[in-house]
Design a protein around this motif. Structure first.
Motif, short mmCIF file in Angstrom:
data_model
loop_
_atom_site.label_atom_id
_atom_site.label_comp_id
_atom_site.label_asym_id
_atom_site.label_seq_id
_atom_site.Cartn_x
_atom_site.Cartn_y
_atom_site.Cartn_z
N PHE B 27 0.82 -1.20 0.00
CA PHE B 27 0.00 0.00 0.00
C PHE B 27 0.86 1.26 0.00
O PHE B 27 0.65 2.19 -0.79
N GLU B 31 1.01 3.79 -3.23
CA GLU B 31 0.40 5.09 -2.92
C GLU B 31 1.22 6.23 -3.54
O GLU B 31 0.67 7.18 -4.09
N LEU B 34 0.54 6.00 -7.51
CA LEU B 34 -0.81 5.84 -8.08
C LEU B 34 -1.82 6.85 -7.57
O LEU B 34 -2.86 7.06 -8.19
N SER B 35 -1.52 7.49 -6.43
CA SER B 35 -2.56 8.30 -5.79
C SER B 35 -3.00 9.48 -6.67
O SER B 35 -4.14 9.90 -6.60
N THR B 37 -3.17 9.46 -9.97
CA THR B 37 -3.53 9.02 -11.34
C THR B 37 -4.94 8.46 -11.37
O THR B 37 -5.48 8.04 -10.34
N ARG B 38 -5.53 8.46 -12.57
CA ARG B 38 -6.80 7.75 -12.79
C ARG B 38 -6.58 6.84 -13.99
O ARG B 38 -6.19 7.29 -15.05
N PHE B 39 -6.81 5.56 -13.78
CA PHE B 39 -6.56 4.56 -14.80
C PHE B 39 -5.12 4.71 -15.34
O PHE B 39 -4.88 4.64 -16.54
N VAL B 97 -3.78 -8.05 -7.55
CA VAL B 97 -4.46 -6.77 -7.77
C VAL B 97 -3.62 -5.88 -8.70
O VAL B 97 -4.18 -5.13 -9.52
N GLY B 100 -4.39 -7.22 -12.13
CA GLY B 100 -5.75 -6.81 -12.50
C GLY B 100 -5.78 -5.33 -12.88
O GLY B 100 -6.45 -4.93 -13.83
N ARG B 101 -5.02 -4.52 -12.15
CA ARG B 101 -4.96 -3.08 -12.47
C ARG B 101 -4.30 -2.86 -13.83
O ARG B 101 -4.78 -2.04 -14.62
N LEU B 103 -4.28 -4.82 -16.37
CA LEU B 103 -5.27 -5.17 -17.40
C LEU B 103 -6.30 -4.05 -17.53
O LEU B 103 -6.66 -3.64 -18.63
N GLU B 104 -6.74 -3.55 -16.38
CA GLU B 104 -7.77 -2.50 -16.40
C GLU B 104 -7.27 -1.22 -17.10
O GLU B 104 -7.99 -0.64 -17.92
N LEU B 107 -6.99 -1.83 -20.83
CA LEU B 107 -8.32 -1.86 -21.46
C LEU B 107 -8.88 -0.44 -21.57
O LEU B 107 -9.50 -0.07 -22.57
#
Lengths: 293, 258
Positions: B27, B31, B34-35, B37-39, B97, B100-101, B103-104, B107
């Motif tokens: 975490f 943090e 990533l904190s 950013t969006r996508f 996770v 998964g992120r 990939l997200e 996409l």
């Protein structure tokens, strides 16, 4: 489906969970919070707290195995990505409840022995019923077992524990409130995602209903074992006062400080089973009364 | 947990593993990058215009990346069941996770580029070598072969992604660069786990090395072929493509698994 699943994206999870209600926490509670001294000094009370926490670790280990195992069985990318967040939530729960065992004085080298000694055999059987479905990569049954039955039970148990400790043990209460917020999201996914899959696979209903019936049986047996060992009302009231907190702790109309353990067990079982009925009904599954498998 | 700002490398080996494999460590690590950013995209980063052929080649490359990230998501989640201890399980949950992120965000980037059905597009543009790699990796996980699966995923696949994403980020449009740089930061952590986990095992069981060499011998051609296919799409001149392949081989060599 795509719109509903966008509310379960990893971006949403990052913003609401690690950057939201977990911000500025350490192992789920505020930095510096400790277990009450009396709880650590009284051997009986400490042992009881260890026993309770062991059941939480056992349940969360099952949830971690189930949610990670279901990723490969998920029929679409968005469900896989949602389950990735749930996998990490469950791993966090394993971590924070394991940390609580260390805080209660369990040595790291003794952890597995302590878990083996105190794990309730009925809870272990409950987990086995679910993990059998996960091993078979049965996504629909696995999500019902995990996100409706297991998470539904955990959600209610955590709420009851939270109500019982919030006046006397803020550290454990804070740890629980983060997990309750997570469980709420997991139960929501189960209800929203599975309803449509059940409609597509009505032939799976009997098997799922059998699984719910068996899991419910082992859940009630676990509750019965736990409350049989619980201190009586007078002892709990005295302990609450010694801990310097409010002796009253109301939950679903039951005063947890003064109720007989039998009444507490009944209230917990009634609440969980009522929730099961409601949630299963929403996804088109008929609730089955528990019967010994 | 270690005091904020303290050096984890000063901890005892057991305490170090407890620390770096924890949710808490993950975490605090993510943090930082990533904190804001969006996508995977920083809000101030602007789209640069792309020609139609550049856009199409970028879509193909991102589809290749999605195959790799899906393989990593499915493999890392499957590995939790066979992980030998709680710390490895918790670390792998953080990796799940992360994958998964990845990939997200990929996409999401495809959608930015006008792809309305990314899943179909990925299936259509996936290359045979990548799909063969994915199949073999998942077979190792299904076969519950912990060392071989960790090697294939956290050393080979992660080194490939690390090398290719870094090379791509150097020439990418600004938004894709943001996305790739965020992913590369995660890959470092994953490679570190693989190196540490396998390194400790090789010390006590040197015979494992021969088995890992056989896995590598089988997977290297698939990795190098997919590397070459991706570089071709990125417009890397043929003369420079072996350099990327060599970078991948050097990355694996540095980890001591040559």
């Amino acid at each position: 489906m795509a719109d509903f699943l966008s509310a379960y994206s990893i971006q949403y999870w990052l913003e609401s969970c690690p950057q939201g209600y977990l911000e500025d926490t350490e192992y789920g509670h505020a930095p510096g919070e400790t277990e009450p001294a009396l709880l650590l000094d009284d051997p009986q009370l400490r042992q009881q707290s260890i026993r309770t926490t062991v059941q939480l670790v056992v349940g969360e280990r099952c949830a971690l195995a189930a949610s990670s195992g279901l990723i490969n069985a998920a029929p679409d990318e968005a469900s896989k990505r949602y389950l990735a967040t749930q996998t990490l939530d469950e791993a966090r729960h394993v971590e924070i409840f394991t940390q609580r065992l260390y805080d209660l004085g369990v040595k790291k080298t003794e952890l597995e022995d302590v878990l083996r000694e105190h794990a309730n055999p009925n809870l272990v059987k409950f987990a086995e019923v679910l993990l059998e479905k996960v091993d078979k990569k049965d996504f629909v049954a696995g999500v019902v077992g995990q996100n409706i039955v297991l998470e539904g039970m955990a959600f209610t148990v955590f709420e009851m524990l939270h109500a019982g400790v919030k006046g006397v043990n803020p550290k454990f209460a804070h740890t629980l409130s983060g997990t309750i917020a997570d469980e709420r999201r997991h139960v929501g996914f189960g209800e929203n995602r599975i309803g449509s899959l059940i409609k597509e696979h009505p032939e799976k209903k009997p098997e799922i209903e059998r699984m719910q019936r068996d899991m419910s049986y082992y859940m009630l047996a676990t509750f019965a074992d736990a409350f049989r060992r619980a201190p009586d009302a007078a002892e709990r009231k005295r302990l609450a006062q010694d801990l310097g907190g409010r002796p009253e702790a109301s939950w679903h109309g039951v005063d947890l400080a003064t109720a007989d353990p039998k009444d507490m067990e009944q209230a917990l079982a009634d609440t969980v089973l009522k929730e099961f009925k409601t949630r299963l009904g929403r996804i088109g599954i008929e609730y089955q009364s528990p019967v010994r498998p | 947990m270690a005091e904020s700002g303290s050096d984890v490398h000063s901890l005892s080996p057991d305490r170090f593993l407890e620390e770096v494999h924890s949710f808490e460590f993950w975490f605090h690590a993510v943090e930082g990058y990533l904190s804001a950013t969006r996508f995977g995209r920083r809000p101030q980063t602007q789209e640069a215009p792309l020609s139609e052929s550049e856009r199409d080649r970028l879509i193909t490359v991102l589809c290749h990346y999605c195959v790799g990230e899906t393989a990593a998501l499915e493999a890392s989640s499957g590995l939790i069941a066979i992980a030998p201890n709680r710390l490895a399980k918790v670390f792998l949950a953080t990796q799940v996770v992360d994958e998964g992120r990845h990939l997200e965000v990929l996409l999401h980037r495809l959608q930015d580029l006008g792809v309305t059905e990314p899943e179909q597009e990925i299936e259509r543009r996936a290359t045979g070598s990548l799909l063969a790699f994915k199949r073999r990796l998942l077979e190792l996980v299904e076969g519950r072969d912990w060392e071989a699966a960790i090697f294939a995923q956290n050393v080979i696949l992660e080194s490939l992604e690390f090398t290719v994403f870094q090379a791509h980020a150097e020439t990418a449009d600004p938004v894709t660069r943001d996305v790739l740089q965020g992913i590369v930061k995660d890959e470092r952590r994953h490679i570190g786990f693989g190196e540490n986990e396998l390194g400790r095992r090789l010390k006590v069981s040197p015979h494992v090395r021969a088995r890992l060499a056989a896995v590598r011998h089988e997977l290297d051609p698939l990795v190098l072929a997919s590397c070459d296919e991706t570089m071709a799409q990125l417009g890397t001149p043929p003369a420079e493509r072996p350099e990327i392949g060599r970078s991948y081989l050097a990355a694996v060599h540095r980890l001591g698994f040559a």
